[in-house]
Every structure is written in structure tokens, then in C-alpha cells.
Write a protein that holds these residues in place. Structure first.
Motif, PDB file in Angstrom:
ATOM      1  N   LEU A  28      82.850  64.665 -46.695  1.00 39.28           N
ATOM      2  CA  LEU A  28      81.646  64.334 -45.949  1.00 39.28           C
ATOM      3  C   LEU A  28      80.438  65.110 -46.476  1.00 39.28           C
ATOM      4  O   LEU A  28      79.363  64.541 -46.660  1.00 39.28           O
ATOM      5  CB  LEU A  28      81.838  64.605 -44.453  1.00 39.28           C
ATOM      6  CG  LEU A  28      80.631  64.301 -43.576  1.00 39.28           C
ATOM      7  CD1 LEU A  28      80.360  62.799 -43.539  1.00 39.28           C
ATOM      8  CD2 LEU A  28      80.849  64.838 -42.177  1.00 39.28           C
ATOM      9  N   CYS A  29      80.619  66.398 -46.730  1.00 38.42           N
ATOM     10  CA  CYS A  29      79.514  67.213 -47.253  1.00 38.42           C
ATOM     11  C   CYS A  29      79.049  66.704 -48.610  1.00 38.42           C
ATOM     12  O   CYS A  29      77.835  66.603 -48.861  1.00 38.42           O
ATOM     13  CB  CYS A  29      79.938  68.675 -47.349  1.00 38.42           C
ATOM     14  SG  CYS A  29      80.107  69.476 -45.749  1.00 38.42           S
ATOM     15  N   ILE A  30      79.985  66.363 -49.494  1.00 41.02           N
ATOM     16  CA  ILE A  30      79.605  65.850 -50.809  1.00 41.02           C
ATOM     17  C   ILE A  30      78.862  64.527 -50.658  1.00 41.02           C
ATOM     18  O   ILE A  30      77.843  64.290 -51.318  1.00 41.02           O
ATOM     19  CB  ILE A  30      80.848  65.700 -51.718  1.00 41.02           C
ATOM     20  CG1 ILE A  30      81.434  67.080 -52.036  1.00 41.02           C
ATOM     21  CG2 ILE A  30      80.489  64.976 -53.010  1.00 41.02           C
ATOM     22  CD1 ILE A  30      82.761  67.024 -52.758  1.00 41.02           C
ATOM     23  N   THR A  31      79.345  63.650 -49.776  1.00 37.65           N
ATOM     24  CA  THR A  31      78.703  62.353 -49.573  1.00 37.65           C
ATOM     25  C   THR A  31      77.309  62.511 -48.978  1.00 37.65           C
ATOM     26  O   THR A  31      76.362  61.837 -49.403  1.00 37.65           O
ATOM     27  CB  THR A  31      79.577  61.460 -48.672  1.00 37.65           C
ATOM     28  OG1 THR A  31      80.873  61.333 -49.273  1.00 37.65           O
ATOM     29  CG2 THR A  31      78.963  60.084 -48.486  1.00 37.65           C
ATOM     30  N   VAL A  42      83.534  61.433 -59.229  1.00 37.84           N
ATOM     31  CA  VAL A  42      84.778  61.836 -59.892  1.00 37.84           C
ATOM     32  C   VAL A  42      85.383  63.046 -59.174  1.00 37.84           C
ATOM     33  O   VAL A  42      86.595  63.126 -58.991  1.00 37.84           O
ATOM     34  CB  VAL A  42      84.530  62.130 -61.386  1.00 37.84           C
ATOM     35  CG1 VAL A  42      85.712  62.822 -62.030  1.00 37.84           C
ATOM     36  CG2 VAL A  42      84.194  60.846 -62.132  1.00 37.84           C
ATOM     37  N   LEU A  43      84.538  63.981 -58.753  1.00 35.53           N
ATOM     38  CA  LEU A  43      85.020  65.140 -58.004  1.00 35.53           C
ATOM     39  C   LEU A  43      85.693  64.708 -56.706  1.00 35.53           C
ATOM     40  O   LEU A  43      86.777  65.197 -56.360  1.00 35.53           O
ATOM     41  CB  LEU A  43      83.860  66.090 -57.712  1.00 35.53           C
ATOM     42  CG  LEU A  43      84.198  67.338 -56.903  1.00 35.53           C
ATOM     43  CD1 LEU A  43      85.050  68.288 -57.742  1.00 35.53           C
ATOM     44  CD2 LEU A  43      82.921  68.031 -56.459  1.00 35.53           C
ATOM     45  N   LYS A  44      85.062  63.781 -55.986  1.00 34.99           N
ATOM     46  CA  LYS A  44      85.667  63.288 -54.738  1.00 34.99           C
ATOM     47  C   LYS A  44      86.984  62.571 -55.014  1.00 34.99           C
ATOM     48  O   LYS A  44      87.960  62.762 -54.286  1.00 34.99           O
ATOM     49  CB  LYS A  44      84.704  62.352 -54.002  1.00 34.99           C
ATOM     50  CG  LYS A  44      83.535  63.055 -53.375  1.00 34.99           C
ATOM     51  CD  LYS A  44      82.760  62.184 -52.403  1.00 34.99           C
ATOM     52  CE  LYS A  44      82.167  60.967 -53.013  1.00 34.99           C
ATOM     53  NZ  LYS A  44      81.291  60.218 -52.098  1.00 34.99           N
ATOM     54  N   ALA A  45      87.021  61.752 -56.067  1.00 34.88           N
ATOM     55  CA  ALA A  45      88.259  61.035 -56.408  1.00 34.88           C
ATOM     56  C   ALA A  45      89.361  62.028 -56.769  1.00 34.88           C
ATOM     57  O   ALA A  45      90.518  61.873 -56.340  1.00 34.88           O
ATOM     58  CB  ALA A  45      88.008  60.071 -57.563  1.00 34.88           C
ATOM     59  N   PHE A  46      89.021  63.063 -57.543  1.00 33.06           N
ATOM     60  CA  PHE A  46      90.010  64.080 -57.896  1.00 33.06           C
ATOM     61  C   PHE A  46      90.538  64.766 -56.647  1.00 33.06           C
ATOM     62  O   PHE A  46      91.738  64.980 -56.502  1.00 33.06           O
ATOM     63  CB  PHE A  46      89.396  65.113 -58.841  1.00 33.06           C
ATOM     64  CG  PHE A  46      90.256  66.318 -59.047  1.00 33.06           C
ATOM     65  CD1 PHE A  46      91.357  66.265 -59.882  1.00 33.06           C
ATOM     66  CD2 PHE A  46      89.974  67.501 -58.387  1.00 33.06           C
ATOM     67  CE1 PHE A  46      92.165  67.368 -60.054  1.00 33.06           C
ATOM     68  CE2 PHE A  46      90.776  68.616 -58.550  1.00 33.06           C
ATOM     69  CZ  PHE A  46      91.877  68.552 -59.393  1.00 33.06           C
ATOM     70  N   TYR A  47      89.647  65.104 -55.741  1.00 31.48           N
ATOM     71  CA  TYR A  47      90.058  65.805 -54.529  1.00 31.48           C
ATOM     72  C   TYR A  47      90.961  64.932 -53.655  1.00 31.48           C
ATOM     73  O   TYR A  47      91.942  65.407 -53.088  1.00 31.48           O
ATOM     74  CB  TYR A  47      88.830  66.273 -53.759  1.00 31.48           C
ATOM     75  CG  TYR A  47      89.149  67.350 -52.751  1.00 31.48           C
ATOM     76  CD1 TYR A  47      89.452  68.623 -53.173  1.00 31.48           C
ATOM     77  CD2 TYR A  47      89.173  67.073 -51.392  1.00 31.48           C
ATOM     78  CE1 TYR A  47      89.770  69.607 -52.264  1.00 31.48           C
ATOM     79  CE2 TYR A  47      89.475  68.045 -50.482  1.00 31.48           C
ATOM     80  CZ  TYR A  47      89.782  69.320 -50.917  1.00 31.48           C
ATOM     81  OH  TYR A  47      90.096  70.293 -50.012  1.00 31.48           O
ATOM     82  N   ILE A  48      90.628  63.657 -53.549  1.00 30.62           N
ATOM     83  CA  ILE A  48      91.460  62.733 -52.776  1.00 30.62           C
ATOM     84  C   ILE A  48      92.845  62.613 -53.395  1.00 30.62           C
ATOM     85  O   ILE A  48      93.867  62.682 -52.706  1.00 30.62           O
ATOM     86  CB  ILE A  48      90.779  61.356 -52.666  1.00 30.62           C
ATOM     87  CG1 ILE A  48      89.569  61.434 -51.748  1.00 30.62           C
ATOM     88  CG2 ILE A  48      91.759  60.296 -52.155  1.00 30.62           C
ATOM     89  CD1 ILE A  48      88.683  60.212 -51.793  1.00 30.62           C
ATOM     90  N   VAL A  49      92.895  62.458 -54.704  1.00 36.15           N
ATOM     91  CA  VAL A  49      94.191  62.351 -55.387  1.00 36.15           C
ATOM     92  C   VAL A  49      94.977  63.642 -55.242  1.00 36.15           C
ATOM     93  O   VAL A  49      96.188  63.629 -54.993  1.00 36.15           O
ATOM     94  CB  VAL A  49      93.986  61.984 -56.878  1.00 36.15           C
ATOM     95  CG1 VAL A  49      95.268  62.146 -57.666  1.00 36.15           C
ATOM     96  CG2 VAL A  49      93.470  60.565 -56.995  1.00 36.15           C
ATOM     97  N   ALA A  50      94.315  64.786 -55.375  1.00 31.55           N
ATOM     98  CA  ALA A  50      95.005  66.071 -55.282  1.00 31.55           C
ATOM     99  C   ALA A  50      95.570  66.313 -53.888  1.00 31.55           C
ATOM    100  O   ALA A  50      96.684  66.824 -53.746  1.00 31.55           O
ATOM    101  CB  ALA A  50      94.055  67.200 -55.662  1.00 31.55           C
TER     102      ALA A  50
END
Length: 133
Positions: free
Chosen positions: A30-33, A63-71
Motif C-alpha cells: 500500500l505504501c509503495i502504491t 518490479v519491487l512489488k512483484a518481487f515482494y508478492i512472489v517472495a
């Protein structure tokens, strides 16, 4: 009886840990968005960054958000290095293929715009020079 109680207590602790992880992930995303949306509004209002830089920031944050979601949600961040590489290297190749296909498609589009059907390339290069004489 104690063993069952301990297992139930462990399940409750694991559920609390999972809930905390989900909420922590939610707040980070949410903060990143919100930061991305804020940058977009600031750009629309003041235009303080060039569009290319702004797009690079947006792509990087996405890409950072996608990485975090995958992780977190696919638990890839907790796996061994070989498994992570087994998944990420084909993904990077896939992204490279998409970029290459888009570049080639743009090249074909531009080439088709310059040539009429049946016109040799040499005629296109010579014709504009002859019109000026």
C-alpha cells in the motif's frame, strides 16, 4: 493430551504469524502504491521529472512489488537459492523475449510504413533526392 494441546498451540501461533505477515505485506504494498500515485499526481501538477525517468521509477517500483508478492505469498523468499534461480532465470528470458518481440514489431511497422508493396529499397532511397532536382 499435552501433545495435542501443544500442536494446537503451535497452529494458533502459526496462524497469528501468517496473519501478521499478510498485514505487513499489505501495508508495504500500500505504501509503495500510494507513493507511485503521489508521484503521478505531482508529475501532472508540476512536471518535476522527465517522463522517461518517471516511467523508469514506476517500472522499478512495480518490479519491487512483484518481487515482494512472489517472495511472500509464493514463499519463494524462503526457498533455497537453486529453486529461486530455476524460477527467475526463465522469467528473465521471458521478459527479454517480450522486449525483443516488441522491438522487432516496431521495426516491421516502421519498415512497412516506408515501403509500398513491390517498391525496391534502392528506389526509396533515390526517389527523395530526385524530387529536389
Amino acid at each position: 493430551m499435552e501433545h495435542t494441546h501443544t500442536a494446537a498451540g503451535h497452529e494458533t501461533a502459526h496462524a497469528d504469524s501468517s496473519t501478521k505477515t499478510i498485514w505487513r505485506t499489505f501495508w508495504i504494498l500500500l505504501c509503495i502504491t500510494v507513493f507511485e500515485v503521489g508521484l503521478a499526481f505531482l508529475h501532472l501538477e508540476y512536471g518535476f521529472l522527465p517522463r522517461v525517468v518517471l516511467n523508469a521509477i514506476f517500472v522499478g517500483l512495480t518490479v519491487l512489488k512483484a518481487f515482494y508478492i512472489v517472495a511472500e505469498f509464493m514463499h519463494l523468499g524462503h526457498e533455497i537459492k537453486n529453486l529461486i534461480l530455476t524460477i527467475l532465470i526463465p522469467l528473465l528470458l521471458f521478459v527479454w523475449f517480450i522486449i525483443a518481440f516488441l522491438y522487432e514489431g516496431d521495426s516491421w511497422k516502421n519498415m512497412r510504413k516506408d515501403l509500398k508493396p513491390g517498391t525496391p529499397v534502392e528506389a526509396v532511397k533515390i526517389a527523395p533526392a530526385e524530387k529536389h532536382h
